[in-house]
Design a protein around this motif. Structure first.
Motif, PDB file in Angstrom:
ATOM      1  N   LEU A   8       0.872  -1.185   0.000  1.00  0.00           N
ATOM      2  CA  LEU A   8       0.000   0.000   0.000  1.00  0.00           C
ATOM      3  C   LEU A   8       0.907   1.232   0.000  1.00  0.00           C
ATOM      4  CD1 LEU A   8      -2.562  -1.235   2.707  1.00  0.00           C
ATOM      5  CD2 LEU A   8      -2.703  -1.487   0.217  1.00  0.00           C
ATOM      6  N   GLU A   9       1.255   1.659  -1.200  1.00  0.00           N
ATOM      7  CA  GLU A   9       2.284   2.696  -1.343  1.00  0.00           C
ATOM      8  C   GLU A   9       1.867   4.024  -0.724  1.00  0.00           C
ATOM      9  OE1 GLU A   9       3.493   2.961  -5.380  1.00  0.00           O
ATOM     10  OE2 GLU A   9       4.157   0.866  -5.487  1.00  0.00           O
ATOM     11  N   ASP A  10       0.557   4.344  -0.727  1.00  0.00           N
ATOM     12  CA  ASP A  10       0.114   5.622  -0.183  1.00  0.00           C
ATOM     13  C   ASP A  10       0.232   5.689   1.333  1.00  0.00           C
ATOM     14  OD1 ASP A  10      -1.831   3.619  -0.164  1.00  0.00           O
ATOM     15  OD2 ASP A  10      -3.442   5.076   0.194  1.00  0.00           O
ATOM     16  N   ARG A  11       0.494   4.538   1.992  1.00  0.00           N
ATOM     17  CA  ARG A  11       0.588   4.530   3.456  1.00  0.00           C
ATOM     18  C   ARG A  11       2.035   4.365   3.946  1.00  0.00           C
ATOM     19  NH1 ARG A  11      -4.187   0.524   5.408  1.00  0.00           N
ATOM     20  NH2 ARG A  11      -3.216   0.969   7.433  1.00  0.00           N
ATOM     21  N   THR A  12       3.000   4.411   3.028  1.00  0.00           N
ATOM     22  CA  THR A  12       4.405   4.286   3.407  1.00  0.00           C
ATOM     23  C   THR A  12       4.812   5.445   4.327  1.00  0.00           C
ATOM     24  OG1 THR A  12       4.927   3.185   1.316  1.00  0.00           O
ATOM     25  CG2 THR A  12       6.775   4.169   2.524  1.00  0.00           C
ATOM     26  N   ILE A  13       5.540   5.108   5.395  1.00  0.00           N
ATOM     27  CA  ILE A  13       6.048   6.126   6.328  1.00  0.00           C
ATOM     28  C   ILE A  13       7.506   6.376   5.975  1.00  0.00           C
ATOM     29  CG2 ILE A  13       6.410   6.721   8.758  1.00  0.00           C
ATOM     30  CD1 ILE A  13       4.276   4.563   9.427  1.00  0.00           C
ATOM     31  N   THR A  14       7.787   7.558   5.414  1.00  0.00           N
ATOM     32  CA  THR A  14       9.135   7.876   4.956  1.00  0.00           C
ATOM     33  C   THR A  14       9.893   8.656   6.026  1.00  0.00           C
ATOM     34  OG1 THR A  14       8.430   9.954   3.964  1.00  0.00           O
ATOM     35  CG2 THR A  14       8.317   7.966   2.570  1.00  0.00           C
ATOM     36  N   PRO A  15      11.239   8.607   5.997  1.00  0.00           N
ATOM     37  CA  PRO A  15      12.016   9.412   6.945  1.00  0.00           C
ATOM     38  C   PRO A  15      11.716  10.909   6.818  1.00  0.00           C
ATOM     39  CG  PRO A  15      13.420   7.788   5.880  1.00  0.00           C
ATOM     40  CD  PRO A  15      12.103   7.750   5.172  1.00  0.00           C
ATOM     41  N   GLU A  16      11.430  11.366   5.596  1.00  0.00           N
ATOM     42  CA  GLU A  16      11.127  12.783   5.391  1.00  0.00           C
ATOM     43  C   GLU A  16       9.851  13.182   6.118  1.00  0.00           C
ATOM     44  OE1 GLU A  16      13.959  11.348   2.629  1.00  0.00           O
ATOM     45  OE2 GLU A  16      11.884  10.646   2.911  1.00  0.00           O
ATOM     46  N   ALA A  17       8.841  12.311   6.062  1.00  0.00           N
ATOM     47  CA  ALA A  17       7.581  12.611   6.755  1.00  0.00           C
ATOM     48  C   ALA A  17       7.785  12.640   8.264  1.00  0.00           C
ATOM     49  CB  ALA A  17       6.530  11.571   6.377  1.00  0.00           C
ATOM     50  N   VAL A  18       8.658  11.754   8.770  1.00  0.00           N
ATOM     51  CA  VAL A  18       8.922  11.725  10.212  1.00  0.00           C
ATOM     52  C   VAL A  18       9.639  13.000  10.644  1.00  0.00           C
ATOM     53  CG1 VAL A  18      10.256  10.541  12.009  1.00  0.00           C
ATOM     54  CG2 VAL A  18       8.972   9.211  10.335  1.00  0.00           C
ATOM     55  N   LEU A  19      10.609  13.449   9.864  1.00  0.00           N
ATOM     56  CA  LEU A  19      11.433  14.603  10.237  1.00  0.00           C
ATOM     57  C   LEU A  19      10.666  15.922  10.173  1.00  0.00           C
ATOM     58  CD1 LEU A  19      14.754  13.610   8.434  1.00  0.00           C
ATOM     59  CD2 LEU A  19      14.374  13.731  10.894  1.00  0.00           C
ATOM     60  N   GLN A  20       9.536  15.959   9.444  1.00  0.00           N
ATOM     61  CA  GLN A  20       8.757  17.192   9.349  1.00  0.00           C
ATOM     62  C   GLN A  20       8.261  17.672  10.707  1.00  0.00           C
ATOM     63  OE1 GLN A  20       5.559  16.606   6.579  1.00  0.00           O
ATOM     64  NE2 GLN A  20       6.918  16.625   4.767  1.00  0.00           N
ATOM     65  N   ARG A  21       8.003  16.743  11.614  1.00  0.00           N
ATOM     66  CA  ARG A  21       7.409  17.091  12.896  1.00  0.00           C
ATOM     67  C   ARG A  21       8.438  17.196  14.005  1.00  0.00           C
ATOM     68  NH1 ARG A  21       2.016  18.455  12.588  1.00  0.00           N
ATOM     69  NH2 ARG A  21       1.790  17.734  14.750  1.00  0.00           N
ATOM     70  N   ILE A  22       9.719  17.057  13.662  1.00  0.00           N
ATOM     71  CA  ILE A  22      10.756  17.065  14.691  1.00  0.00           C
ATOM     72  C   ILE A  22      11.652  18.286  14.484  1.00  0.00           C
ATOM     73  CG2 ILE A  22      12.715  15.772  15.653  1.00  0.00           C
ATOM     74  CD1 ILE A  22      11.347  13.237  14.641  1.00  0.00           C
ATOM     75  N   PRO A  23      11.955  19.047  15.545  1.00  0.00           N
ATOM     76  CA  PRO A  23      12.828  20.223  15.406  1.00  0.00           C
ATOM     77  C   PRO A  23      14.175  19.843  14.794  1.00  0.00           C
ATOM     78  CG  PRO A  23      11.805  20.170  17.573  1.00  0.00           C
ATOM     79  CD  PRO A  23      11.455  18.884  16.904  1.00  0.00           C
ATOM     80  N   GLU A  24      14.681  20.717  13.888  1.00  0.00           N
ATOM     81  CA  GLU A  24      15.921  20.418  13.168  1.00  0.00           C
ATOM     82  C   GLU A  24      17.134  20.325  14.081  1.00  0.00           C
ATOM     83  OE1 GLU A  24      16.626  23.050   9.979  1.00  0.00           O
ATOM     84  OE2 GLU A  24      14.748  22.594   8.927  1.00  0.00           O
ATOM     85  N   ASP A  25      17.116  21.092  15.192  1.00  0.00           N
ATOM     86  CA  ASP A  25      18.285  21.060  16.070  1.00  0.00           C
ATOM     87  C   ASP A  25      18.379  19.766  16.869  1.00  0.00           C
ATOM     88  OD1 ASP A  25      16.000  21.672  17.402  1.00  0.00           O
ATOM     89  OD2 ASP A  25      16.960  23.005  18.877  1.00  0.00           O
TER      90      ASP A  25
END
Length: 960
Positions: A164-181
């Protein structure tokens, strides 16, 4: 011309053969070789074990067993049961996923592979993009979450394995919600663990190798919490209520993390290094189990101080002030905890710790004081010390059976009394028709008695011969004793111990008389022990006798190991089989054959130097016979000699070449005129041609030289009451067969019972037969006047066999590696033979008489020879006419150790080692078949998560 005529096709006999003979490999006993993965279903209460060869085995209640085999034969890396289903998923080292189901098929359930799937990335992507590292079967039973080396988490639909390709959890999606520092792209590489929230199936915990942990909301496809660990992550575990989770790390620490809606980036509650402060090994897996008394069980693998205990294989259990590090003798593959699986329960309340080590399965009772081990009813570690020989005894009398079990129960007082906790399914196999024992001899001088009646090979009793001898290790040493202040608090568990104190202790031959309770065991250093069963502990002196098999012959010097030193004075023995006499062969070579006659109170033993007879009632040596040939120098070196000279074998090879050249030269140019030589050669060629024309299908058996090494090696010993001197009087006799094709027969005079202790047993050599082809003699058998094999000692006295026919003439069957030959007695004239090697090109390795009963009627049974050849084939040959009935391929011809380990039973079954830790059981009989049959309940899960039971379905767990 009769030699060319094919025997007529007898349809009646062919139909009878179908009723008598059928080959099946039925069940594998013992511990799986090279296990690589472990899984458990609290729902089914079944355990699964995967191996490096691609096998997968399911176990439940004793007798509930299933087996499957991946076609790829790749290593099974992970096993995961689908929640609340009779399905499981396996991950192999080739990155393929396989879905298995327990399904009903033709009125029986089988473990079937339904689908296989390999995750593929976009074109040009590296293999790490789809290399699966973590698998999470979701509680919805509809999808699998697959974590990969690249940090992507793919969602795969069940049972179709559609991505189910539309439900793949990518590292980019995870990092969007985490502060860069706090983190970067590398923080989301390699998914180490995936865990579903125990109370909210819409949330999963994702653990990345570098220490970042994320709580992911599946509904909104976003990260709700993130946790930053300072050390490399190994594993995660949720607490039961979902308010906290535990992470374990590479530096030997574990950390508690709170989960609350108020704080999306919480700090750890507690970070603990249980065996610090010095550098420790990684904690690779952890459980945090809640209890009613408030004190949790913390159970983890590894974490030992790296410098001092880095080589230990341990699992630690901490409960309040109690802490024990269970120390295993082989590498820990995986473990799980059995705890309350009721979703409504408030606490975990763990009951058992189940550990799969590389060489054994260990179960620890967490409910009882001291956390004792649980005695396993199956998956026995057969190779806890290497198996050196085996011996099967059928149809054990109930009284002897109970006495053996009683002796074994006294040895098991240190085990827990809790019922076996892995109890899924129900065994509905019929009760075994009889009680069978399989005895295994081991390298450490022990003999183990196994219940081989049914599907589960269960240890009844262990006998040790070590106490008779002086060894480096004291048998009273307790390796588990710990000082009060010892740290870490290590405790040895398990039975696997591959190291022998002394290789001379190894058991080579076993013979048990089931009617009298006498047992004879013989070892590597020429020791022969005769024992009897005693229900109580006892202390007594073991009588000693020496048997000089060389009989002071000059020119021979033993170059092998020394004999074992014996203890002086009384020795204390546990209840069970206790030695009362030791016969020491000189030279102390390996005992190669053993026979016991409990009615005459005699034991016979043979080595590579000769054989002897000992009267164990009077404790007196009756006679010895040296069979050593002048050229048998190798027989004087011994199996443990480190100077087995390559020079000697090369020298012998050159001598053979030289002899063959000299003899050919003599044939070409010997004394006498040339015409005589030509005439002799022509006659020789004509005879050879005639021989070839008479027997076009036969190969020529080359007669072995009398100078070949080990011709005096005694291969078989046999007691018989038969006609040896004349046809009017029968008498006790002892027969011995050697590696050089010689059969010796001795007449024995055994005094009657009333004068048994007053008069000595006397022996006199009556016959000596030399087989022309000089092949090793592997079996000797006497048939009575009805052509029936003579009964075992005391079998007639216990009304379990007819008395032998002593009116008609007896026949002697001699089985060599190359042929079967029947002689008449007492004249010993050849009557009949079957040339196996000439016809088949194979050699006999094992032979026994087996009784085959018809599956159609209880009124018919017959005795036949079951023969195993060096090609791994099993042949059934009729008695007394030596007609080949049927042939089955059984063992690969390359599997030399499997062929050497094979043992037949009296009723047409057999066992052989398929690995150092596993016996394969097979059956040649249609009537005697031992295979798993079980019922597995099919629980039904309702919407409110309460479990109900449907009616059971019947299973026949037959291995294809």
């Amino acid at each position: 011309m009769r030699r060319f005529l094919r025997p007529g096709h007898d349809p009646v006999r062919e139909r009878l053969k179908r009723d008598l003979f059928q080959f099946n490999k039925t069940v594998e006993h013992g511990f799986p070789h090279q296990p690589s993965a472990l899984g458990y279903s609290p729902f089914l209460r079944l355990m699964a074990i995967g191996t490096r060869s691609g096998a997968i085995k399911l176990y439940g209640a004793p007798g509930v067993e299933f087996m499957g085999l991946h076609e790829e034969n790749n290593t099974v890396m992970q096993i995961h049961f689908i929640p609340d289903q009779c399905q499981l998923v396996t991950l192999l080292d080739d990155n393929s996923l396989h879905l298995w189901s327990l399904k009903q098929h033709g009125g029986a359930s089988e473990l079937l592979e339904e689908h296989r799937f390999t995750l593929k990335g976009p074109p040009g992507s590296p293999p790490s993009a789809t290399q699966v590292t973590a698998v999470l079967p979701h509680s919805s039973r509809e999808v699998l979450y697959l974590g990969t080396e690249s940090g992507n988490i793919f969602v795969v639909e069940l049972p179709s394995f559609r991505v189910l390709e539309d439900r793949t959890i990518t590292p980019e999606a995870v990092l969007q919600r985490i502060p860069e520092d706090n983190c970067n792209r590398r923080s989301c590489e390699l998914v180490e663990a995936l865990r579903e929230h125990p109370k909210n199936p819409d949330q999963i915990l994702i653990g990345y190798s570098r220490g970042l942990i994320v709580l992911w909301d599946l509904q909104n496809n976003k990260a709700t919490h993130h946790f930053l660990g300072s050390q490399q992550l190994e594993n995660l575990y949720w607490q039961r209520d979902g308010s906290k989770f535990i992470s374990c790390h590479y530096d030997g620490s574990y950390t508690q993390w709170p989960v609350s809606s108020d704080n999306r980036h919480p700090e750890p509650l507690e970070n603990t290094v249980p065996y610090g402060p010095f550098p420790c090994k990684a904690i690779s897996k952890i459980y945090w189990q809640t209890t009613k008394n408030g004190l949790p069980y913390i159970i983890f693998q590894g974490g030992m101080p790296r410098a001092s205990y880095g080589d230990r294989h341990s699992i630690s259990v901490i409960h309040g002030s109690q802490q024990t590090a269970f120390d295993f003798t082989s590498r820990v593959i995986d473990f799980f905890i059995i705890f309350s699986s009721d979703p409504a329960a408030e606490f975990d309340d763990p009951s058992a710790l189940v550990v799969l080590a590389e060489e054994e399965l260990v179960v620890i009772d967490l409910k009882s004081a001291g956390w004792p081990a649980v005695h396993p009813p199956y998956l026995a570690s057969l190779h806890c010390s290497a198996i050196t020989c085996s011996h099967h005894v059928s149809n054990i009398p109930l009284k002897l059976w109970e006495r053996i079990i009683s002796a074994g129960s006294k040895q098991n007082i240190h085990y827990s009394s809790m019922p076996w906790p892995i109890d899924g399914g129900t065994n509905i196999a019929p009760d075994p028709p009889q009680r069978d024992l399989l005895l295994t001899g081991h390298e450490d001088g022990t003999v183990r008695f196994w219940d081989a009646s049914g599907v589960c090979l269960h240890l009844l009793y262990k006998l040790s011969t070590v106490r008779v001898f002086l060894t480096d290790a004291d048998p009273n040493d307790n390796m588990n004793t710990l000082g009060e202040d010892e740290w870490p608090p290590l405790r040895k568990v398990g039975t696997f111990d591959p190291y022998s104190d002394d290789p001379r202790l190894g058991i080579q031959k076993i013979y048990l008389c089931k009617y009298s309770g006498y047992l004879a065991v013989a070892g590597t250093a020429g020791q022969v022990l005769v024992m009897e069963l005693n229900d109580e502990d006892a202390e007594h002196v073991v009588d000693h006798a020496e048997a000089d098999l060389l009989q002071d012959q000059e020119g021979y010097r033993w170059k092998g190991h020394e004999k074992l030193k014996t203890r002086d004075g009384p020795v204390r023995f546990e209840a069970g089989f206790q030695p009362f006499v030791l016969v020491q062969c000189q030279p102390p070579a390996v005992v190669t054959s053993l026979a016991l006659h409990s009615e005459w109170k005699l034991v016979a033993f043979g080595t590579s130097h000769g054989f002897g007879l000992f009267d164990h009632q009077q404790k007196r040596l009756v006679f010895v016979k040296c069979t050593l040939h002048p050229s048998d120098q190798l027989a004087l070196e011994g199996p443990l000699s480190r100077v087995k000279s390559l020079k000697k074998s090369l020298r012998q090879s050159f001598r053979r070449i030289r002899r063959s050249r000299v003899s050919s030269r003599k044939r070409r140019g010997g004394s006498g005129n040339a015409s005589e030589v030509q005439e002799a050669n022509a006659k020789f060629d004509q005879d050879a041609l005639q021989e070839m024309e008479l027997a076009p299908v036969q190969r020529k058996i080359e007669a072995r030289s009398a100078e070949d090494s080990f011709t005096g090696f005694v291969r078989t010993l046999y007691f018989a009451d038969t006609f040896l001197r004349d046809s009017s009087r029968h008498c006790p006799s002892l027969w011995a067969g050697t590696n050089g094709g010689t059969v010796y027969a001795f007449c024995l005079r055994v005094p009657p019972a009333e004068r048994r202790m007053d008069e000595p047993v006397r022996a006199e050599q009556a016959k000596e037969i030399q087989l022309m082809h000089r092949a090793p003699v592997v079996g000797i058998l006497v048939l009575d006047g009805r052509s029936t094999p003579l009964p075992e000692p005391l079998e007639v006295a216990h009304d379990l066999s007819k008395s032998p026919d002593m009116q008609g003439s007896h026949q002697l069957l001699v089985v060599s590696e190359e042929q079967f030959k029947v002689f008449t007695l007492p004249k010993v004239s050849s009557k009949l033979k079957l040339k196996l090697t000439a016809l088949e090109g194979c050699r006999v390795r094992k032979v026994t008489v087996a009784n085959f009963g018809s599956c159609k009627t209880d009124d018919y049974s017959e005795n036949d020879l079951a023969v195993l050849t060096n090609l791994g084939d099993i042949q059934i040959i009729s008695l007394p006419f030596l007609k080949l009935q049927i042939r089955y391929p059984c063992i690969r011809k390359e599997d030399v150790s499997g062929i050497a380990s094979c043992v037949f039973t009296k009723y047409g079954q057999g066992f052989y080692l398929i690995s150092p830790s596993e016996f394969e059981r097979f059956s040649l009989s249609t009537k005697w078949l031992v295979e798993p049959r079980c019922i597995v309940d099919m629980p039904e899960v309702t919407s409110n998560n309460h479990v109900h039971n449907k009616s059971g379905t019947e299973n026949a767990a037959r291995k294809s």
